[in-house]
Design a protein around this motif. Structure first.
Motif, PDB file in Angstrom:
ATOM      1  N   UNK A  33       0.824  -1.212   0.000  1.00  0.00           N
ATOM      2  CA  UNK A  33       0.000   0.000   0.000  1.00  0.00           C
ATOM      3  C   UNK A  33       0.859   1.263   0.000  1.00  0.00           C
ATOM      4  N   UNK A  34       2.088   1.165   0.498  1.00  0.00           N
ATOM      5  CA  UNK A  34       2.962   2.344   0.556  1.00  0.00           C
ATOM      6  C   UNK A  34       3.486   2.740  -0.822  1.00  0.00           C
ATOM      7  N   UNK A  35       3.399   1.794  -1.744  1.00  0.00           N
ATOM      8  CA  UNK A  35       3.894   2.029  -3.110  1.00  0.00           C
ATOM      9  C   UNK A  35       3.291   3.304  -3.713  1.00  0.00           C
ATOM     10  N   UNK A  36       1.969   3.485  -3.459  1.00  0.00           N
ATOM     11  CA  UNK A  36       1.288   4.646  -4.046  1.00  0.00           C
ATOM     12  C   UNK A  36       1.715   5.938  -3.356  1.00  0.00           C
ATOM     13  N   UNK A  37       1.953   5.825  -2.059  1.00  0.00           N
ATOM     14  CA  UNK A  37       2.267   7.008  -1.256  1.00  0.00           C
ATOM     15  C   UNK A  37       3.673   7.523  -1.526  1.00  0.00           C
ATOM     16  N   UNK A  38       4.578   6.580  -1.756  1.00  0.00           N
ATOM     17  CA  UNK A  38       6.001   6.918  -1.791  1.00  0.00           C
ATOM     18  C   UNK A  38       6.389   8.015  -2.794  1.00  0.00           C
ATOM     19  N   UNK A  39       5.997   7.908  -4.083  1.00  0.00           N
ATOM     20  CA  UNK A  39       6.449   8.943  -5.022  1.00  0.00           C
ATOM     21  C   UNK A  39       5.992  10.348  -4.629  1.00  0.00           C
ATOM     22  N   UNK A  40       4.728  10.467  -4.185  1.00  0.00           N
ATOM     23  CA  UNK A  40       4.222  11.795  -3.808  1.00  0.00           C
ATOM     24  C   UNK A  40       4.985  12.341  -2.605  1.00  0.00           C
TER      25      UNK A  40
END
Ligand SMILES: Nc1nc2c(ncn2[C@@H]2O[C@H](COP(=O)(O)OP(=O)(O)OP(=O)(O)O)[C@@H](O)[C@H]2O)c(=O)[nH]1
Length: 533
Positions: A291-298
């Motif tokens: 789930x952190x995959x989506x958060x990481x780039x931002x």
């Protein structure tokens, strides 16, 4: 540090209460104190830090300081809208963003933003790109773990996750050559800590705590950074989230470069250790990390940190998940194999016991076991004043039978006789083959009368049942001479004594013409119902 202050052997940190000021080994303190290149914080961040440490600060004051820096304000809005609160109504003002994020997360954004902007290009030395990527993944995982474990301050777990290794920045800045050599000679974080401890008397966790103290960060943050290398079992829930996050972030970044086929990656080992120490299901842990995959780039962008190139958290973690399952499967198979082996050994043990206790031809108890069993009942009967009686049976003219029909048929007759005996056996009538054509029956709790009745029943059955058939189909019947003895018949010293007495009575029966039952002590023929083969 005074000589009497105890030090933690892993970090070099002085053990003491929460508010004990952090002190560094003298020589190192001198270098860091006099070095002008120590990482510093922009003045706006310093003001935020001061406000965060004061219990009287209100959100208006925070807002006023942050709004003076438009770039930071933008990042606060971005973070409040995307990272932790993606599904809430969007916030539009700095005040709303701070309200939503809370003081801890606000502080961490300010700190992360302020520090990550100071990236130098010095080579060799600390790879700052990787340093901040590791810090960011640590912050996000620490925050995720704190939320999963329902800790009340996931924001602080985020801040500590982000700042736990800032001591490396200080060491890299103040001891550039020495630190570069140390970095290139150690393969992983744990080894680096050990090398730092050996070289300077403390590791970067303590240096980071000292730096945080130097900046005036809240004491709980200073303490959290100092404790960031303690083993998970020795810390609080919040600290566990922080301390688990570093190795996890490292394994995550290394996982990008690790071989797809390796079945024992660092990530697998870390996940296994974490799920058991933090008591989180492995699959749930992997799902949350994915789930952190989506958060990481931002988040990386908001904090001015380069996101790992070609970053594929889901791929990395799914690979780890597959390998974990394969690992489990292998373990289950090993467990099953061990279980089967154990069953095989039990079976073998049972077979051996069967062989040791039983006569191979008839399947009845053999002499050794009969004697042991009788001795046991003999002792019990004496101790508890119980009755015990014995019938010694010897088949008549068996040599003639063998000579006439052959040894094989003799064997069949012995088996047939064993069948007759088995029909008479019960928990109160035990027996077996004593040797050759000799058999024993004994009755724990049964006296002379019961034994005599049993011998008579056997004699009647032998008279009416053929034990085998010859080649010309004629029925083979056999008689037996029997000696009966009961415990009350004499002063027997042991089971063998009792057997000898019954044997004697049986010989009296033989001499009297066979096919008879003689009771020991009568000195006379007890019954006379002769039958011959
Ligand atoms: N077929 C067979 N014969 C056995 C076995 N064990 C012992 N015998 C035979 O049993 C016979 C016993 O002979 P003896 O001791 O002379 O006794 P008997 O012929 O029955 O004579 P009495 O006991 O005096 O009536 C011997 O021939 C043994 O070889 C066995 O397992 N199978």
């Amino acid at each position: 540090m005074p000589p009497f202050v105890k030090q933690d052997s892993a970090t070099g940190r002085a053990a003491g209460p929460d508010d004990t000021p952090v002190t560094l080994p003298e020589a190192l303190a001198e270098v860091l104190n006099t070095h002008c290149g120590l990482p510093s914080l922009p003045s706006v961040v310093m003001q935020i830090v001061t406000l965060a440490d004061s219990p009287d600060t209100n959100l208006q004051e925070f807002t006023a300081v942050i709004e003076r820096d438009p770039a930071l304000t933008l990042r606060m809005l971005g973070l409040a809208n995307s990272v932790f609160h993606a599904y809430d109504t969007p916030v539009e003002t700095c005040h709303e963003a701070i309200t939503r994020l809370g003081v801890d997360a606000t502080l961490s954004v300010a700190l992360g933003f302020g520090l990550a902007q100071q990236q130098s290009t010095r080579v060799p030395g600390l790879d700052l790109n990787r340093f901040w990527q590791r810090a960011l993944i640590s912050a996000l995982t620490s925050h995720m773990l704190a939320k999963h474990l329902a800790h009340p301050s996931p924001g602080r777990a985020f801040t500590l996750g982000l700042l736990q290794d800032i001591g490396m920045l200080a060491l890299d800045a103040c001891l550039p050559r020495g630190y570069a050599a140390l970095l290139s000679s150690t393969e992983h974080h744990e080894a680096l800590s050990a090398a730092e401890l050996k070289a300077w008397g403390c590791d970067h966790a303590l240096v980071g705590a000292w730096l945080a103290q130097h900046w005036g960060l809240p004491k709980r943050l200073v303490r959290g950074i100092a404790d960031s290398h303690l083993p998970l079992a020795q810390t609080t829930t919040e600290q566990r989230c922080v301390n688990a996050s570093g190795p996890l972030a490292e394994a995550w970044l290394d996982g990008l470069a690790e071989s797809v086929s390796a079945d024992d990656t660092l990530m697998i080992r870390i996940l296994q250790r974490l799920s058991s120490t933090l008591e989180i299901d492995q699959d749930a842990l992997i799902e949350r990390l994915c789930g952190l995959q989506d958060t990481l780039p931002t988040t990386a962008e908001l904090m001015h940190i380069t996101c790992p190139v070609g970053f594929d958290a889901i791929g990395t973690l799914l690979r780890a998940k597959q390998q974990l399952h394969a690992h489990h499967l292998k373990l289950s198979q090993q467990l099953l194999d061990q279980h089967l082996e154990l069953e095989r050994l039990h079976q073998r043990q049972a077979d051996l016991t069967q062989r040791v206790r039983h006569d191979t031809l008839t399947g009845l108890y053999n002499r050794a076991h009969l004697e042991a069993l009788l001795e046991q009942h003999f002792r019990e009967a004496l101790d508890q004043r119980l009755a015990l009686s014995l019938v010694f049976i010897d088949l008549d003219f068996f040599k003639q039978l063998n000579d006439r029909y052959g040894h094989r048929l003799g064997d069949e007759v012995l088996k047939g006789f064993a069948g007759l005996l088995r029909e008479l056996m019960s928990p109160t009538v035990l027996g077996g083959r004593y040797g050759g054509e000799e058999f024993l029956l004994f009755l724990p709790g049964g006296g002379r009368e019961a034994a005599t009745r049993l011998a008579e029943t056997l004699q009647q059955r032998m008279a009416t049942h053929a034990l085998a058939r010859s080649v010309d189909h004629s029925e083979i019947r056999v008689s037996a001479s029997m000696g009966v003895v009961s415990l009350a018949d004499g002063d027997f010293v042991d089971a063998d004594d009792l057997i000898q007495a019954a044997d004697q009575a049986m010989y009296v029966a033989k001499r009297a013409g066979r096919g008879r039952i003689v009771h020991y002590g009568d000195g006379a023929v007890f019954r006379d119902q002769s039958h011959s083969a």
